[in-house]
Design an enzyme around this catalytic site. Structure first.
Site, PDB file in Angstrom:
ATOM      1  N   MET A   1       0.833  -1.193   0.000  1.00  0.00           N
ATOM      2  CA  MET A   1       0.000   0.000   0.000  1.00  0.00           C
ATOM      3  C   MET A   1       0.872   1.250   0.000  1.00  0.00           C
ATOM      4  SD  MET A   1      -3.180  -0.944   2.491  1.00  0.00           S
ATOM      5  CE  MET A   1      -2.188  -1.681   3.771  1.00  0.00           C
ATOM      6  N   GLN A  54       6.174  -4.388  -5.934  1.00  0.00           N
ATOM      7  CA  GLN A  54       5.225  -4.038  -6.994  1.00  0.00           C
ATOM      8  C   GLN A  54       5.740  -2.872  -7.829  1.00  0.00           C
ATOM      9  OE1 GLN A  54       1.396  -1.803  -6.438  1.00  0.00           O
ATOM     10  NE2 GLN A  54       0.475  -3.768  -6.980  1.00  0.00           N
ATOM     11  N   CYS A  84      -4.119   0.720  -9.759  1.00  0.00           N
ATOM     12  CA  CYS A  84      -4.122   2.039  -9.116  1.00  0.00           C
ATOM     13  C   CYS A  84      -5.099   2.974  -9.823  1.00  0.00           C
ATOM     14  CB  CYS A  84      -2.714   2.638  -9.122  1.00  0.00           C
ATOM     15  SG  CYS A  84      -2.699   4.218  -8.254  1.00  0.00           S
ATOM     16  N   LYS A 123      -1.744  -7.452 -10.059  1.00  0.00           N
ATOM     17  CA  LYS A 123      -2.803  -7.000  -9.151  1.00  0.00           C
ATOM     18  C   LYS A 123      -3.731  -6.097  -9.944  1.00  0.00           C
ATOM     19  CE  LYS A 123      -4.502  -5.578  -4.985  1.00  0.00           C
ATOM     20  NZ  LYS A 123      -4.365  -4.171  -4.781  1.00  0.00           N
ATOM     21  N   GLY A 185      -9.685  -7.213  -0.738  1.00  0.00           N
ATOM     22  CA  GLY A 185     -10.832  -6.312  -0.565  1.00  0.00           C
ATOM     23  C   GLY A 185     -11.705  -6.715   0.588  1.00  0.00           C
ATOM     24  N   ASP A 186     -11.680  -5.883   1.638  1.00  0.00           N
ATOM     25  CA  ASP A 186     -12.581  -6.032   2.790  1.00  0.00           C
ATOM     26  C   ASP A 186     -12.323  -7.301   3.607  1.00  0.00           C
ATOM     27  OD1 ASP A 186     -13.652  -3.756   1.645  1.00  0.00           O
ATOM     28  OD2 ASP A 186     -15.379  -4.770   0.774  1.00  0.00           O
ATOM     29  N   GLY A 208      -5.324  -5.633   3.580  1.00  0.00           N
ATOM     30  CA  GLY A 208      -4.792  -4.286   3.395  1.00  0.00           C
ATOM     31  C   GLY A 208      -5.078  -3.410   4.591  1.00  0.00           C
ATOM     32  N   ARG A 209      -6.145  -2.622   4.482  1.00  0.00           N
ATOM     33  CA  ARG A 209      -6.406  -1.590   5.489  1.00  0.00           C
ATOM     34  C   ARG A 209      -6.579  -2.148   6.896  1.00  0.00           C
ATOM     35  NH1 ARG A 209     -11.250   0.870   2.301  1.00  0.00           N
ATOM     36  NH2 ARG A 209     -11.319  -1.361   1.752  1.00  0.00           N
TER      37      ARG A 209
HETATM   38  C1  LIG Z   1      -3.543   3.813   1.334  1.00  0.00           C
HETATM   39  C2  LIG Z   1      -3.657   2.702   0.330  1.00  0.00           C
HETATM   40  C3  LIG Z   1      -2.636   2.510  -0.565  1.00  0.00           C
HETATM   41  C4  LIG Z   1      -2.717   1.464  -1.491  1.00  0.00           C
HETATM   42  N1  LIG Z   1      -1.690   1.283  -2.348  1.00  0.00           N
HETATM   43  C5  LIG Z   1      -1.710   0.241  -3.208  1.00  0.00           C
HETATM   44  C6  LIG Z   1      -0.603  -0.023  -4.063  1.00  0.00           C
HETATM   45  O1  LIG Z   1       0.415   0.686  -4.052  1.00  0.00           O
HETATM   46  N2  LIG Z   1      -0.696  -1.084  -4.892  1.00  0.00           N
HETATM   47  C7  LIG Z   1      -1.799  -1.893  -4.924  1.00  0.00           C
HETATM   48  O2  LIG Z   1      -1.820  -2.855  -5.684  1.00  0.00           O
HETATM   49  N3  LIG Z   1      -2.854  -1.663  -4.128  1.00  0.00           N
HETATM   50  C8  LIG Z   1      -2.832  -0.622  -3.275  1.00  0.00           C
HETATM   51  N4  LIG Z   1      -3.900  -0.408  -2.446  1.00  0.00           N
HETATM   52  C9  LIG Z   1      -5.063  -1.284  -2.538  1.00  0.00           C
HETATM   53  C10 LIG Z   1      -4.947  -2.449  -1.561  1.00  0.00           C
HETATM   54  O3  LIG Z   1      -3.872  -3.291  -1.955  1.00  0.00           O
HETATM   55  C11 LIG Z   1      -6.230  -3.299  -1.529  1.00  0.00           C
HETATM   56  O4  LIG Z   1      -6.438  -3.908  -2.779  1.00  0.00           O
HETATM   57  C12 LIG Z   1      -7.450  -2.476  -1.175  1.00  0.00           C
HETATM   58  O5  LIG Z   1      -7.196  -1.550  -0.144  1.00  0.00           O
HETATM   59  C13 LIG Z   1      -8.614  -3.389  -0.751  1.00  0.00           C
HETATM   60  O6  LIG Z   1      -8.215  -4.238   0.293  1.00  0.00           O
HETATM   61  P1  LIG Z   1      -8.546  -3.915   1.857  1.00  0.00           P
HETATM   62  O7  LIG Z   1     -10.047  -3.771   1.971  1.00  0.00           O
HETATM   63  O8  LIG Z   1      -8.018  -5.112   2.579  1.00  0.00           O
HETATM   64  O9  LIG Z   1      -7.869  -2.640   2.202  1.00  0.00           O
HETATM   65  C14 LIG Z   1      -3.851   0.625  -1.532  1.00  0.00           C
HETATM   66  C15 LIG Z   1      -4.879   0.838  -0.613  1.00  0.00           C
HETATM   67  C16 LIG Z   1      -4.789   1.859   0.302  1.00  0.00           C
HETATM   68  C17 LIG Z   1      -5.922   2.045   1.289  1.00  0.00           C
END
Ligand SMILES: Cc1cc2nc3c(=O)[nH]c(=O)nc-3n(C[C@H](O)[C@H](O)[C@H](O)COP(=O)(O)O)c2cc1C
Length: 327
Positions: A1, A54, A84, A123, A185-186, A208-209
């Site tokens: 992220m 990545q 992205c 991704k 995702g989620d 992720g989050r």
């Molecule tokens: C602050 C932030 C930065 C992110 N940066 C990237 C990134 O650099 N590359 C990527 O593939 N996904 C990135 N994502 C997406 C996450 O990898 C993930 O697919 C998305 O947040 C959904 O998953 P989650 O609900 O577990 O957060 C980012 C998400 C957030 C919130």
């Protein structure tokens, strides 16, 4: 992220049970120009493996060159960003825009796969517009071009992070390709991870989050459901502060860390105004002192944590904080 997955975050993720961690997205143009700050993203610690780095970009040859540099730096996997949604990236023809340019996307994957020996993963989001199913059209082509695994975050680029990830698309993608699919995702709990794995047939979930300032979420998803004590939370945050300061330098780390205070100290762990107080303090040393005053026992937890960390050579690098932010 982007703006989150610094080395301290990745090492912490590994300690808490993540099977694979991933870098922030790295600009292939920055690598190819030898941009010192971008090169800093290729600093890999011994205890991060297995680690994916990545890369993002739109030119197959430049992506291939970047992938070689990533492999040389010691990454176990090269991940390609076709997700992205942030304009700064999409306007250069990179990130999620490539979902609508299957030929170019496939040429990128083929060039990267040809350039390195480590596996290539991609991704992606579901597509650009709301309701898009483009990931299903492009997924099998990316595999044919050389992707050894696909990770799907089934929101559209337009959606950013609103609404829900529609994992029925993940299930459809699993049916269409004969490589492992990772569901992103989620994924916030063991129950959610189990239901997504069961209903999609995905090989793995990506968190992720939920792990931001909360590595205990990873432990919970791995089946150990123990709320951390205040001492543990404070100790992990102090360790994170120290490592991030080493990685980014005190100045950059001070701004970078502010968002983490809320993430660590929320969830009823510390009183609300406390987080505010930390963000106002002038130095990281004061933040640390304030945390130790609020949870004195953290000192002992921290000592144990630091003793257990492998000792590597610690190089002070002035690394960048990504200004992009998202995938
Ligand atoms: C602050 C932030 C930065 C992110 N940066 C990237 C990134 O650099 N590359 C990527 O593939 N996904 C990135 N994502 C997406 C996450 O990898 C993930 O697919 C998305 O947040 C959904 O998953 P989650 O609900 O577990 O957060 C980012 C998400 C957030 C919130």
């Amino acid at each position: 992220m982007a703006g989150v997955s610094v080395q301290a975050f990745r090492r912490q993720g590994r300690r808490f049970g993540a099977g694979l961690v991933c870098s922030e997205m790295v600009s292939c143009a920055g690598l190819s120009h030898g941009n010192e700050r971008t090169l800093g993203y290729l600093r890999i610690a011994a205890d991060e493996h297995p680690l994916a780095v990545q890369i993002f970009g739109s030119e197959p040859e430049v992506m291939a060159e970047a992938a070689r540099m990533v492999e040389d730096a010691g990454a176990d996997l090269v991940d390609i960003n076709f997700g992205c949604p942030v304009r700064k990236v999409t306007k250069t023809g990179a990130g999620a825009t490539l979902l609508d340019e299957p030929d170019r996307a496939c040429r990128i994957v083929a060039a990267v796969a040809e350039a390195v020996d480590v596996p290539i993963s991609v991704k992606m989001r579901r597509g650009l517009e709301k309701g898009s199913r483009q990931c299903l059209a492009i997924g099998p082509k990316l595999v044919e071009a050389g992707a050894a695994t696909l990770t799907l975050h089934p929101r559209s680029a337009r959606q950013m992070y609103t609404g829900e990830a529609d994992h029925s698309l993940t299930a459809e993608l699993v049916e269409l390709v004969d490589v492992p699919v990772v569901a992103s995702g989620d994924i916030v709990s063991l129950a959610k991870a189990q239901s997504v794995l069961a209903t999609t047939g995905a090989e793995a979930v990506m968190v992720g989050r939920a792990a931001q300032g909360n590595p205990w979420a990873l432990r919970q998803i791995m089946g150990v459901d123990e709320e951390p004590s205040r001492e543990e939370v404070a100790a992990e945050l102090i360790l994170f502060i120290r490592e991030t300061a080493r990685e980014l330098g005190e100045h950059r780390a001070t701004g970078f860390l502010k968002k983490f205070y809320g993430w660590y100290l929320g969830r009823g762990r510390f009183p609300r105004p406390f987080k505010q107080e930390l963000t106002q303090l002038a130095s990281l040393a004061e933040v640390e002192q304030r945390l130790l005053a609020a949870a004195p026992g953290a000192r002992f937890v921290l000592e144990r944590l630091e003793d257990d960390l492998p000792q590597g050579d610690e190089i002070l690098l002035d690394l960048p904080i990504s200004v992009y932010g998202g995938g």
